[in-house]
Design a protein around this motif. Structure first.
Motif, PDB file in Angstrom:
ATOM      1  N   SER A 179       2.114  13.366 -14.712  1.00 43.61           N
ATOM      2  CA  SER A 179       1.460  12.935 -13.476  1.00 43.61           C
ATOM      3  C   SER A 179       2.503  12.764 -12.383  1.00 43.61           C
ATOM      4  CB  SER A 179       0.699  11.621 -13.692  1.00 43.61           C
ATOM      5  OG  SER A 179       1.583  10.596 -14.123  1.00 43.61           O
ATOM      6  N   VAL A 186      10.420   2.015  -7.334  1.00 43.88           N
ATOM      7  CA  VAL A 186       9.381   2.624  -8.170  1.00 43.88           C
ATOM      8  C   VAL A 186       9.904   2.860  -9.582  1.00 43.88           C
ATOM      9  CG1 VAL A 186       8.028   4.738  -8.508  1.00 43.88           C
ATOM     10  CG2 VAL A 186       8.108   3.653  -6.257  1.00 43.88           C
ATOM     11  N   ASP A 217       7.058   2.027 -12.551  1.00 44.08           N
ATOM     12  CA  ASP A 217       5.896   2.782 -12.056  1.00 44.08           C
ATOM     13  C   ASP A 217       6.083   4.284 -12.210  1.00 44.08           C
ATOM     14  OD1 ASP A 217       4.471   0.491 -11.230  1.00 44.08           O
ATOM     15  OD2 ASP A 217       5.731   0.354  -9.439  1.00 44.08           O
ATOM     16  N   ALA A 218       7.273   4.718 -12.612  1.00 52.05           N
ATOM     17  CA  ALA A 218       7.543   6.124 -12.894  1.00 52.05           C
ATOM     18  C   ALA A 218       8.625   6.183 -13.962  1.00 52.05           C
ATOM     19  CB  ALA A 218       7.984   6.868 -11.635  1.00 52.05           C
ATOM     20  N   ARG A 249       5.322  10.108 -16.119  1.00 52.75           N
ATOM     21  CA  ARG A 249       5.108   9.896 -14.677  1.00 52.75           C
ATOM     22  C   ARG A 249       6.372  10.279 -13.916  1.00 52.75           C
ATOM     23  NH1 ARG A 249       4.234   3.782 -15.570  1.00 52.75           N
ATOM     24  NH2 ARG A 249       5.981   4.369 -16.905  1.00 52.75           N
ATOM     25  N   THR A 301       3.781  11.279  -8.599  1.00 54.36           N
ATOM     26  CA  THR A 301       3.629  10.195  -7.635  1.00 54.36           C
ATOM     27  C   THR A 301       4.607  10.416  -6.498  1.00 54.36           C
ATOM     28  OG1 THR A 301       3.013   8.606  -9.364  1.00 54.36           O
ATOM     29  CG2 THR A 301       3.759   7.703  -7.259  1.00 54.36           C
ATOM     30  N   GLN A 302       4.104  10.575  -5.272  1.00 55.88           N
ATOM     31  CA  GLN A 302       5.008  10.726  -4.133  1.00 55.88           C
ATOM     32  C   GLN A 302       5.428   9.365  -3.615  1.00 55.88           C
ATOM     33  OE1 GLN A 302       3.807  12.406  -0.161  1.00 55.88           O
ATOM     34  NE2 GLN A 302       5.291  14.006  -0.717  1.00 55.88           N
ATOM     35  N   THR A 303       6.695   9.236  -3.287  1.00 58.84           N
ATOM     36  CA  THR A 303       7.227   7.990  -2.772  1.00 58.84           C
ATOM     37  C   THR A 303       8.215   8.287  -1.663  1.00 58.84           C
ATOM     38  OG1 THR A 303       8.384   5.942  -3.386  1.00 58.84           O
ATOM     39  CG2 THR A 303       9.099   7.948  -4.473  1.00 58.84           C
ATOM     40  N   ALA A 349       8.065  10.657 -10.210  1.00 61.45           N
ATOM     41  CA  ALA A 349       8.026  10.361  -8.779  1.00 61.45           C
ATOM     42  C   ALA A 349       8.832  11.424  -8.037  1.00 61.45           C
ATOM     43  CB  ALA A 349       8.597   8.975  -8.512  1.00 61.45           C
TER      44      ALA A 349
END
Length: 273
Positions: free
Chosen positions: A37, A49, A54-55, A11, A39-41, A13
């Motif tokens: 995968s 994050v 989460d990443a 993952r 994930t934009q933050t 970010a």
């Protein structure tokens, strides 16, 4: 490496303005069995994050807290001023901070340039986001200084931008928690640093040897053997040949010289006195 069990996916970010497409493509080619995968933050939430799990890693804006994160700086962006297309600033190819001294310079709450004090005159209120600030620029309320990538991200047909030569700049880095440096993180480091697919740098020695055995390539830490022996034999042969020739020539010359001397004497004895 700290993690013995790798997650089923990796993952990544990333913050607005960063485009990870190239690195994602290379990842999919090199690590096809581990999906990546995205994930934009926001820049403000990126640290949470990563620390919250989460990443696995992030493409974030500097600075980061180096007491808990490892980071590899990737590049530094040019800073530009976003203005309406008919603004006086557009008469030049680039401007300085001083040139903006009479302008209302918008300073959004998510600013990434880290101004101690933005140039120009402050607006009555700070916009909540860069996107909101762009809307205010389009309405003629003021101008906005941002990294080039954010100016492109929020592009509008009625706006343009010019380089600000002496403004603070924003750096982008690959970042991950120090206690979560896994093999997959190392794979991504190799990709963003431009290592070739056969590079063994940063990989455990056993992994490198296993790949070398599969590909038939010599291991980087292994010294050539056959070539070394051949080279050694060549040197020994050369030295041995030189010594033999020197000794043989010296002995042969001495003997021949001795006989020659005797013949000379004999020749003198054979002449009439």
């Amino acid at each position: 490496m700290t993690g013995s069990v790798e997650p089923p996916s990796f993952r990544l970010a990333y913050v607005p303005g960063v485009t990870p497409d190239k690195w994602v493509r290379i990842w999919n080619e090199r690590v096809p069995d581990v999906p990546l995968s995205l994930t934009q933050t926001t820049p403000a939430e990126a640290a949470g994050v990563l620390l919250g799990g989460d990443a696995d890693a992030g493409l974030v804006r500097l600075p980061v807290d180096r007491t808990v994160f490892s980071a590899i700086p990737l590049y530094t962006e040019t800073t530009v001023v976003v203005v309406p297309k008919d603004h006086l600033v557009t008469a030049a190819d680039e401007v300085t901070v001083e040139d903006l001294g009479d302008e209302i310079v918008l300073h959004p709450l998510d600013d990434v340039l880290g101004w101690e004090r933005p140039p120009g005159r402050p607006a009555l209120e700070r916009p909540a986001t860069t996107a909101d600030a762009v809307e205010l620029v389009a309405a003629g309320i003021g101008v906005l200084l941002v990294p080039l990538s954010l100016a492109r991200l929020h592009h509008r047909k009625d706006l343009t931008y010019r380089t600000v030569t002496d403004a603070p700049e924003s750096g982008v880095a690959l970042c991950w928690p120090e206690d979560a440096h896994t093999d997959r993180v190392e794979d991504l480091i190799g990709i963003v640093r431009g290592r070739t697919v056969n590079s063994t740098r940063g990989r455990p020695a056993a992994t490198a040897r296993q790949q070398d055995e599969r590909t038939g390539a010599p291991h980087a830490g292994r010294k050539p053997t056959a070539g070394g022996r051949a080279g050694g034999g060549g040197k020994s042969g050369a030295k041995g040949g030189a010594r033999s020739s020197a000794k043989g020539g010296a002995r042969g010359g001495a003997k021949s010289g001795g006989k020659g001397s005797g013949a000379g004497k004999g020749g003198r004895r054979g002449r009439p006195r």
